[in-house]
Scaffold this motif. Structure first.
Motif, mmCIF file in Angstrom:
data_model
loop_
_atom_site.group_PDB
_atom_site.id
_atom_site.type_symbol
_atom_site.label_atom_id
_atom_site.label_comp_id
_atom_site.label_asym_id
_atom_site.label_seq_id
_atom_site.Cartn_x
_atom_site.Cartn_y
_atom_site.Cartn_z
ATOM 1 N N SER A 66 39.581 14.440 -33.377
ATOM 2 C CA SER A 66 38.911 15.352 -34.475
ATOM 3 C C SER A 66 39.310 14.777 -35.719
ATOM 4 O O SER A 66 40.546 14.202 -36.048
ATOM 5 C CB SER A 66 39.455 16.653 -33.988
ATOM 6 O OG SER A 66 39.084 17.265 -35.130
ATOM 7 N N SER A 82 43.177 16.502 -29.638
ATOM 8 C CA SER A 82 42.697 15.423 -30.542
ATOM 9 C C SER A 82 43.254 14.002 -30.006
ATOM 10 O O SER A 82 44.430 13.924 -30.859
ATOM 11 C CB SER A 82 42.559 15.649 -31.889
ATOM 12 O OG SER A 82 42.307 14.623 -32.805
ATOM 13 N N HIS A 129 40.457 22.268 -31.170
ATOM 14 C CA HIS A 129 39.943 21.315 -30.634
ATOM 15 C C HIS A 129 39.400 21.824 -29.065
ATOM 16 O O HIS A 129 40.006 23.008 -28.529
ATOM 17 C CB HIS A 129 40.640 20.325 -30.308
ATOM 18 C CG HIS A 129 40.359 19.041 -29.889
ATOM 19 N ND1 HIS A 129 40.294 18.751 -28.516
ATOM 20 C CD2 HIS A 129 40.105 17.804 -30.333
ATOM 21 C CE1 HIS A 129 39.708 17.645 -28.043
ATOM 22 N NE2 HIS A 129 39.677 16.810 -29.282
ATOM 23 N N ASP A 185 44.272 21.045 -35.600
ATOM 24 C CA ASP A 185 43.948 22.390 -35.071
ATOM 25 C C ASP A 185 44.383 23.280 -36.146
ATOM 26 O O ASP A 185 43.964 24.581 -36.227
ATOM 27 C CB ASP A 185 44.765 22.643 -34.049
ATOM 28 C CG ASP A 185 43.962 21.949 -32.702
ATOM 29 O OD1 ASP A 185 42.884 22.287 -32.014
ATOM 30 O OD2 ASP A 185 44.540 20.909 -32.200
ATOM 31 N N HIS A 209 34.034 17.524 -31.712
ATOM 32 C CA HIS A 209 35.386 18.194 -32.264
ATOM 33 C C HIS A 209 35.242 17.763 -33.917
ATOM 34 O O HIS A 209 36.258 17.385 -34.431
ATOM 35 C CB HIS A 209 36.638 17.400 -31.692
ATOM 36 C CG HIS A 209 36.461 17.495 -30.370
ATOM 37 N ND1 HIS A 209 36.393 18.674 -29.359
ATOM 38 C CD2 HIS A 209 36.304 16.402 -29.268
ATOM 39 C CE1 HIS A 209 36.246 18.562 -28.122
ATOM 40 N NE2 HIS A 209 36.224 16.994 -28.090
#
Ligand SMILES: CC[C@H](O)CC(=O)C(=O)O
Ligand SMILES: [Mn+2]
Length: 338
Positions: free
Chosen positions: A60, A53, A46, A64, A20
């Motif tokens: 990540s 996440s 993600h 997003d 990610h």
């Protein structure tokens, strides 16, 4: 033959493979190449969908919404999709993704749990999003049960429903049974998403198309969870070879792998085993041992190796006719410099 629409999930399913860590710059590079290649739908975010996440699924460094915004800043023609797993993401997350530029959503549930998606699908439709019902782990349910759950998605208003082989566990015969049952009993289009864990992703994608699926997933160089997804590059080559009506351009799709994805992966210390010149041998019906000779000739005459291989296929070259490679490369170079 019906038109086949391709969704590329490099920037979502492929996100699992890079832990990610696709950055907004990576997303821009890859999404703009996919858009230029004529891919119908580009999925971003993600690997576990909007707001995936977390400690459970893997953090990540980018959220997003940043990634969707980055993609939206470069995508001109393709639809831009996010994945929403009810319980991980919410309708509010979806609204935010739409504000950032998403215009499609795939609402994903376990194959026996479409019920949990009712409010998300209805909300997505109300928001004007292109809405896909995505039944995951479809190998775990009977044909009848997959149909029952797909009908729920249809009744909530989904535009398409997917039979998703999340585990890469389905055999072509299972894909045929499930997809043909859905196609015969639903009034919305049916899609299929494969994983290559048994080496069957492209074969299963073809089985799905031959059974009536009109939406198929791929990812560049097959990047995705497990052994990866159906390679978008190979899918486009095979579909063109079979004369299916698709929007994607073969060379530009390959270029998206070669010039966008692979450099991004290399910048993260990752490699792929992709050999797209070899794929073109199969596309063109050209002797496999011609590859190295063709590469050398391409360099010597400054022409595209793919054009050499395709022309050798057109001329029906066979083993022993290696001398034709130089001739073809020289002819192509003369044409180019005319
Ligand atoms: C966890 C979400 C999952 O990666 C969605 C998907 O692509 C699949 O089920 O194959
Ligand atoms: Mn997947």
């Amino acid at each position: 033959m019906s038109k086949i629409y391709i969704t590329d999930t490099t920037l979502r399913d492929g996100s699992h493979t890079v832990s990610h860590k696709f950055s907004p710059e990576d997303v821009k590079k890859i999404a703009s190449s996919l858009d230029a290649a004529g891919i119908d739908i580009i999925e971003v975010g993600h690997g576990d969908g909007l707001t995936g996440s977390t400690i459970n699924y893997g953090f990540s460094p980018y959220n997003d919404f940043e990634l969707v915004r980055a993609a939206a800043s470069v995508v001109k023609n393709s639809k831009l999709a996010v994945l929403l797993i009810p319980g991980i993401g919410t309708v509010e997350d979806l609204e935010r993704a739409q504000d950032c530029g998403a215009n499609a959503v795939r609402v994903a549930t376990h194959v026996t749990e479409a019920d949990v998606a009712a409010q998300h699908v209805r909300a997505a439709k109300k928001m004007g999003l292109f809405t896909v019902g995505f039944l995951m782990m479809a190998h775990m349910a009977s044909v009848e049960r997959v149909l029952e759950e797909a009908k729920k998605f249809e009744s909530y208003g989904a535009d398409i429903v997917y039979c998703t082989d999340s585990a890469g566990a389905m055999l072509p015969v299972d894909v045929r049974d499930k997809i043909s049952t859905l196609v015969q009993n639903l009034s919305i289009p049916v899609g299929h998403h494969s994983h290559n864990n048994l080496g069957l992703a492209i074969g299963n994608s073809l089985a799905a198309i031959e059974s009536g699926a009109t939406y198929i997933d791929g990812s560049l160089s097959g990047l995705g969870a497990g052994s990866g997804n159906t390679s978008t590059d190979t899918l486009v080559a095979v579909m063109k070879k079979m004369n299916y009506d698709i929007n994607a351009d073969l060379y530009k799709t390959m270029d998206a792998s070669t010039n966008a994805l692979i450099p991004v992966l290399e910048s993260k210390g990752l490699k792929t085993n992709t050999n797209l010149d070899a794929m073109i041998l199969g596309y063109a019906g050209c002797y496999s041992s011609f590859l190295l000779h063709s590469r050398r000739a391409a360099e010597r005459f400054n022409v595209d190796v793919r054009d050499i291989i395709i022309e050798l296929g057109n001329r029906k070259a066979v083993g022993g006719q290696e001398d034709w490679i130089i001739e073809v490369a020289s002819d192509l170079s003369k044409l180019k410099n005319k």
